[in-house]
Design an enzyme around this catalytic site. Structure first.
Site, PDB file in Angstrom:
ATOM      1  N   GLU A 112      -5.410   6.884 -17.840  1.00 33.95           N
ATOM      2  CA  GLU A 112      -7.364   5.850 -17.266  1.00 33.95           C
ATOM      3  C   GLU A 112      -7.869   5.513 -18.823  1.00 33.95           C
ATOM      4  OE1 GLU A 112      -8.385   7.304 -14.369  1.00 33.95           O
ATOM      5  OE2 GLU A 112     -10.145   5.072 -14.195  1.00 33.95           O
ATOM      6  N   ARG A 158      -5.753  -4.021  -3.105  1.00 33.23           N
ATOM      7  CA  ARG A 158      -7.727  -3.369  -3.665  1.00 33.23           C
ATOM      8  C   ARG A 158      -8.623  -4.849  -4.114  1.00 33.23           C
ATOM      9  NH1 ARG A 158      -5.860   2.199  -6.711  1.00 33.23           N
ATOM     10  NH2 ARG A 158      -4.735   2.813  -4.681  1.00 33.23           N
TER      11      ARG A 158
END
Lengths: 563, 112
Positions: free
Chosen positions: A377, A289
């Site tokens: 997260e 990514r």
């Protein structure tokens, strides 16, 4: 203002994505009373529901695997900055959570009776389980929500926006919230509080998260005295949908298409370009990514972008039959958006996707502040400078379960809850309406523009300094007293409460990015290219007397060679 | 390019106290009604209340409302360059503007 509504529970869980719901289930199974709250509706918003496909786990059901291989790949992707104990927990406990989800009927895709796994960039073998078609996130959310419904001892309340955690004698004692649905203040007393509010994608103009993820968990933890770590590392997903306009579909939908069908990434001249950035793909999907994001933005900068300022992604090598076999009804939804993949490429560009940074925690999910735990997260450190594909849902499940366990153990060791002191928040919510208040929706858009333009994937000192100056102006315009009124669904008040958190978190990200004078993983400084050995450190942010202070600590000694 | 969509939107705290108000929104092909509502908040009136979490992904299922009398999601309904009527769900309790109480009772705040 009337007296606040009050509630008392053993474990307060803030946020109802996968991490929050798993935490609630685990704490309730251990005999605790749980209150699961969300600023939107229970189990609908957050990042989980937006997950399109992959969940990384060393299940070994098709290809032999061991968690240590997954761990090795996670550390390598993290470019030398992962918190080893968190990364290990994620990889080692992943299989048990995935199997439990399977038993709960999530419906992992199977081939010949075995759970099947896709290959994703950065992994050494096929390791990513999923639910067809593009249904992983919704299936995970729905499954956990129905288990929450069936588990005794979990009270749920949506439309409840936490304004601040409450503290007494250095311990977190619960939270003070604003009930969006009625406009009333609510004080919740808890023996343990778990923040599972997800990341900060909403800080950016183009993002793949839900609109309710503006880093609020980071802000409330920071104000409660918990440090944040690795805040400069925002993951941009390289191939977010850009054009033609598409509705009813998630912008990260092309990830699963690439997993299953490969696809070709082309610049505006219809030439392959990833090989010029060290990654010749040859129709495979192997670019990580951070590198993918960098390569696309550099092509655009060199005047070789697609018409809308990204790259082309082509599946024109696939027949209609191949596309339908891989994605069934999704092909019809594309047709309704006037997209025929056999005839045309689509345009993609980097889009804010995930935050590697977050609240510093140990492998029990405890923060530096007693009574305060984190999950999912919201936790910083497991993924270092760049997250491996598929680790987000796994960490949500694993960290959620662990936070639920640790909270239950704390509750058992405590006799009575400490009464929360919510005076400051109640006073804040008592604010009178400001007649001259600026447009909050416009302010939000301005903040997103600043972050996207100046604190995006490619950074410079000048851009970051300009961003900090804009953030300061927004902070001043926001002031110390909320806009709007204490009425049901006053979105200007909700925006003000959100902006108060978003501005603080934006400042932490920009400050940390300015201080890190090198390029690593998701943090690319155009004025300072290259990764420096002396920067193998984690940056830690704390709030002191209303100011953000950032210090450094050496990263864990990692054997894996950073790329 | 200067086409306009006119959204006639219910404003008010309950079904007896309120009225439809008209807002002109610049129209671009491919936009959703949700895009139009978000444009109004930024450019005309930030107090316009409606629910959404995901943005046009049809994942959160929060933006259900009545558009031209049909019960439908604002994120999957195309904005069109004409007058469109946007109201709250008729069979749910109205909270404000386009927001209705859509959560199941056991997922709402219930305190003594």
């Amino acid at each position: 203002m009337t007296e606040p509504l009050r509630a008392e529970t053993d474990v307060l869980v803030i946020g109802s994505g996968a991490a929050g719901m798993y935490a609630a289930i685990e704490a309730a199974r251990a005999g605790c009373h749980v209150m699961l709250i969300d600023r939107s509706l229970i189990g609908r918003g957050g990042a989980t529901v937006m997950a399109q496909m992959t969940v990384a786990v060393a299940l070994g059901s098709e290809t032999p695997d061991h968690w240590s291989h997954h761990y090795h790949d996670t550390l390598a992707a993290g470019r030398g900055l992962c918190n080893e104990s968190l990364a290990q927990l994620l990889c080692e406990e992943g299989p048990a959570c995935i199997e439990e989800m399977d038993a709960w009927g999530v419906g992992w895709a199977r081939k010949d009776g075995r759970i099947t796994a896709a290959f994703a960039p950065g992994h050494d073998r096929p390791r990513c389980v999923y639910v067809d078609f593009l249904n992983t996130g919704p299936a995970v959310s729905k499954t956990l929500r129905s288990v929450v419904n069936k588990t005794a001892g979990i009270d749920r309340a949506g439309d409840l926006c936490v304004v601040d955690l409450t503290k007494s004698d250095g311990t977190v004692t619960g939270a003070a919230a604003w009930h969006v649905g009625s406009g009333a203040p609510v004080v919740i007393s808890a023996k343990a509080t778990i923040v599972a509010t997800g990341g900060l994608t909403r800080l950016y103009r183009r993002n793949s998260g839900s609109a309710n993820m503006g880093g609020d968990g980071y802000a409330i933890c920071l104000r409660a005295g918990a440090p944040l770590i690795d805040m400069e590392f925002v993951q941009f997903f390289p191939i977010g949908h850009l054009a033609p306009r598409l509705i009813g579909m998630d912008p990260i939908m092309w990830d699963p298409f690439r997993y299953k069908l490969g696809g070709r990434l082309l610049n505006g001249r219809m030439e392959e370009f990833t090989q010029n950035y060290g990654v010749p793909e040859d129709g495979r999907y192997i670019i990580t990514r951070d590198v993918g994001t960098y390569a696309i933005l550099k092509e655009v900068e060199a005047g070789r972008g697609s018409p809308h300022g990204g790259a082309y992604l082509s599946f024109q090598h696939c027949s209609e039959a191949t596309l339908r076999e891989a994605f069934g009804p999704v092909i019809d939804r594309l047709e309704k958006n006037y997209i025929d993949l056999t005839k045309m490429p689509i345009e993609v560009a980097p889009i804010a996707h995930y935050h590697m940074g977050g609240v510093a925690a140990n492998a029990r999910m405890e923060t530096d502040v007693p009574g305060l735990l984190v999950a999912g997260e919201a936790v910083g450190g497991a993924n270092g400078a760049n997250r491996l594909s598929g680790n987000a849902i796994t960490e949500a499940l694993v960290f959620g379960r662990q936070a639920g366990r640790t909270a239950a153990a704390r509750v058992k060791a405590m006799r009575a809850p400490v009464p929360p002191d919510a005076r400051e928040t109640l006073d804040l919510l008592r604010g009178e309406e400001r007649k001259d208040a600026p447009n909050t929706a416009e302010m939000l858009q301005a903040l997103q523009a600043t972050m996207a333009d100046d604190v995006g994937p490619l950074r410079t000192q000048a851009k970051l300094e300009r961003a900090l100056s804009h953030i300061g102006e927004l902070d001043a315009a926001l002031g110390a007293r909320p806009f709007g009124v204490a009425e049901p669904f006053d979105l200007t008040r909700l925006d003000w409460l959100d902006l108060r958190n978003m501005v603080m978190v934006a400042r932490v990200v920009a400050q940390a990015a300015l201080l890190r004078t090198e390029s690593r993983g998701a943090h690319q400084r155009e004025d300072l290219p290259g990764m420096l050995p002396e920067w193998r450190v984690n940056q830690v942010a704390r709030l002191k007397d209303g100011r953000i202070e950032i210090s450094r600590m050496p990263a864990a000694p990692i054997e894996v060679a950073a790329q | 390019m200067s086409e306009i969509a006119t959204l006639k939107i219910w404003r008010g705290p309950d079904k007896t106290a309120g009225r439809f108000e008209s807002y002109e929104v610049p129209y671009e092909r491919g936009q959703s009604v949700l895009d139009g509502l978000r444009w109004i908040r930024v450019h005309k009136d930030p107090t316009l209340a409606f629910r959404y979490s995901c943005i046009n992904a049809n994942a959160c299922k929060e933006c259900m409302m009545e558009i031209d009398g049909e019960t439908i999601y604002a994120c999957t309904t195309r904005l069109e360059p004409r007058a469109m009527t946007v109201g709250p769900l008729g069979n749910k309790k109205l909270v404000r503007d386009l927001v209705t109480e859509i959560a199941p009772p056991q997922e709402r705040l219930r305190l003594k």
